[in-house]
Design a protein around this motif. Structure first.
Motif, PDB file in Angstrom:
ATOM      1  N   GLU A 272       0.824  -1.209   0.000  1.00 57.39           N
ATOM      2  CA  GLU A 272       0.000   0.000   0.000  1.00 57.39           C
ATOM      3  C   GLU A 272       0.860   1.261   0.000  1.00 57.39           C
ATOM      4  O   GLU A 272       0.568   2.231  -0.709  1.00 57.39           O
ATOM      5  CB  GLU A 272      -0.929  -0.019   1.208  1.00 57.39           C
ATOM      6  CG  GLU A 272      -1.992  -1.115   1.144  1.00 57.39           C
ATOM      7  CD  GLU A 272      -2.707  -1.338   2.463  1.00 57.39           C
ATOM      8  OE1 GLU A 272      -3.733  -2.040   2.467  1.00 57.39           O
ATOM      9  OE2 GLU A 272      -2.237  -0.814   3.507  1.00 57.39           O
ATOM     10  N   ASP A 276       1.111   4.085  -3.016  1.00 61.63           N
ATOM     11  CA  ASP A 276       0.850   5.512  -2.775  1.00 61.63           C
ATOM     12  C   ASP A 276       2.040   6.370  -3.203  1.00 61.63           C
ATOM     13  O   ASP A 276       1.866   7.438  -3.808  1.00 61.63           O
ATOM     14  CB  ASP A 276       0.534   5.744  -1.297  1.00 61.63           C
ATOM     15  CG  ASP A 276      -0.814   5.158  -0.882  1.00 61.63           C
ATOM     16  OD1 ASP A 276      -1.625   4.845  -1.774  1.00 61.63           O
ATOM     17  OD2 ASP A 276      -1.033   4.995   0.340  1.00 61.63           O
ATOM     18  N   ASN A 279       2.097   6.777  -6.934  1.00 63.81           N
ATOM     19  CA  ASN A 279       0.831   7.203  -7.552  1.00 63.81           C
ATOM     20  C   ASN A 279       0.379   6.193  -8.607  1.00 63.81           C
ATOM     21  O   ASN A 279      -0.069   6.553  -9.706  1.00 63.81           O
ATOM     22  CB  ASN A 279       0.977   8.593  -8.195  1.00 63.81           C
ATOM     23  CG  ASN A 279       1.244   9.665  -7.155  1.00 63.81           C
ATOM     24  OD1 ASN A 279       0.541   9.747  -6.148  1.00 63.81           O
ATOM     25  ND2 ASN A 279       2.274  10.474  -7.385  1.00 63.81           N
TER      26      ASN A 279
END
Length: 340
Positions: A272, A276, A279
């Motif tokens: 995760e 992030d 992107n």
């Protein structure tokens, strides 16, 4: 007698070991991910460095920027064959380290660790060198105790698909301590926990590089198992600093010493964070669990803190950002070459 001064970038702690004077250093596996960073740091500190590597998993590109340094040389050689190189300090970093690499040739992996240890120790015995072994958290296997302290004997499956690496490293540790007790060789054994950073290969196969490459390509992030297995990730610069301090510590400080980051997280959480940071539009998908994949990894580094004044300084997100930049550039270069 060695004198001790604090290293740049680290808080002042009394008794921090630092290599003094100019040494002749042999780095086995010096063309690999970790070994190349070690060669670079040793040269920066004024030492003369011989990089010994057969380039089976290491890459010449990792040390190409060092080639113009007159204190650096490359010897292409397989540690499974004897060698006689003059050095006052030897680092044995020669071994496949990622599961795809060491499982591709399990017999060769085991022999690299066992025969490589014997030949390295014989070289140190002849030259009187201090010899530092890069061992691994895999000696703990699938631990039933956490965090893992150096006194923990582990929970290893000797006949499983990871056994070639786990038992190879355990056997190497045995050889190091037996050479120390029998012949008086000045040894040090450091156990490396999950380490990441620039110069990992695109096809390295370990979880950080896998996730970053997949995320940059907007491909699925593949987790083997439920993703609740934990790891503790250490940035390469921190790890190399730990080994440099360890190599300069007195002969009574011979380990084993855990070198890693005690900040533990699930593999799912790592995926995760990387998604992030990049992107990425990647999905996270789950595949069947891998045989003997450890459920937990977390080092107890109290010994390293007490004896070396060492602990990791680079946070996960900062280290991952540098690693993402590296892989982004690597992928851009690869894609450009494919177009041409």
């Amino acid at each position: 007698m060695r004198s001790f001064v604090p290293n740049e970038g680290y808080s002042k702690v009394s008794g921090i070991p630092v290599l003094q004077g100019r040494r002749t250093v042999l780095v086995n596996g010096g063309g690999g991910f970790l070994g190349s960073h070690l060669c670079e740091r040793l040269l920066q500190r004024g030492h003369s460095v011989t990089c010994l590597d057969n380039f089976s998993t290491g890459r010449r590109a990792n040390v190409a920027h060092l080639a113009s340094n007159t204190r650096f040389r490359i010897v292409e050689h397989d540690v499974r064959q004897p060698f006689d190189i003059e050095a006052s300090l030897i680092f044995n970093f020669a071994s496949p380290a990622s599961p795809p690499d060491y499982q591709r040739d399990p017999v060769g992996t085991l022999l690299t660790n066992v025969l490589g240890a014997v030949n390295t120790l014989d070289c140190a015995r002849k030259t009187g060198a201090i010899v530092v072994q890069s061992s691994t958290s895999e000696v703990y296997g699938d631990p039933i105790h956490s965090p893992q302290h150096e006194s923990y004997c582990g929970n290893v499956n000797p006949i499983g698909p990871r056994g070639c690496y786990d038992e190879g490293k355990r056997s190497a540790e045995t050889l190091f301590f037996d050479y120390h007790r029998t012949y008086g060789v000045d040894i040090k054994v450091g156990r490396i926990f999950n380490t990441y950073g620039p110069r990992m290969r695109l096809d390295d196969g370990r979880v950080v590089s896998n996730f970053i490459v997949q995320a940059l390509r907007n491909a699925d992030l593949t987790i083997y198992g439920d993703g609740q297995q934990t790891r503790s990730f250490c940035y390469v610069d921190d790890l190399i600093e730990g080994f440099l301090r360890f190599s300069a510590a007195g002969s009574a400080c011979n380990g084993p010493i855990n070198l890693g980051n005690p900040a533990e997280m699930t593999v799912r959480r790592l995926a995760e964070i990387i998604r992030d940071l990049t992107n990425s539009r990647s999905r996270i998908v789950h595949l069947p669990a891998v045989t003997d994949d450890p459920r937990q990894r977390r080092p107890d580094i109290s010994r390293a803190m007490a004896e070396l004044g060492w602990q990791p300084r680079i946070g996960l997100e900062a280290g991952l950002a540098r690693t993402v930049d590296y892989f982004d550039g690597l992928l851009a270069g690869t894609e450009k070459a494919e177009v041409v």
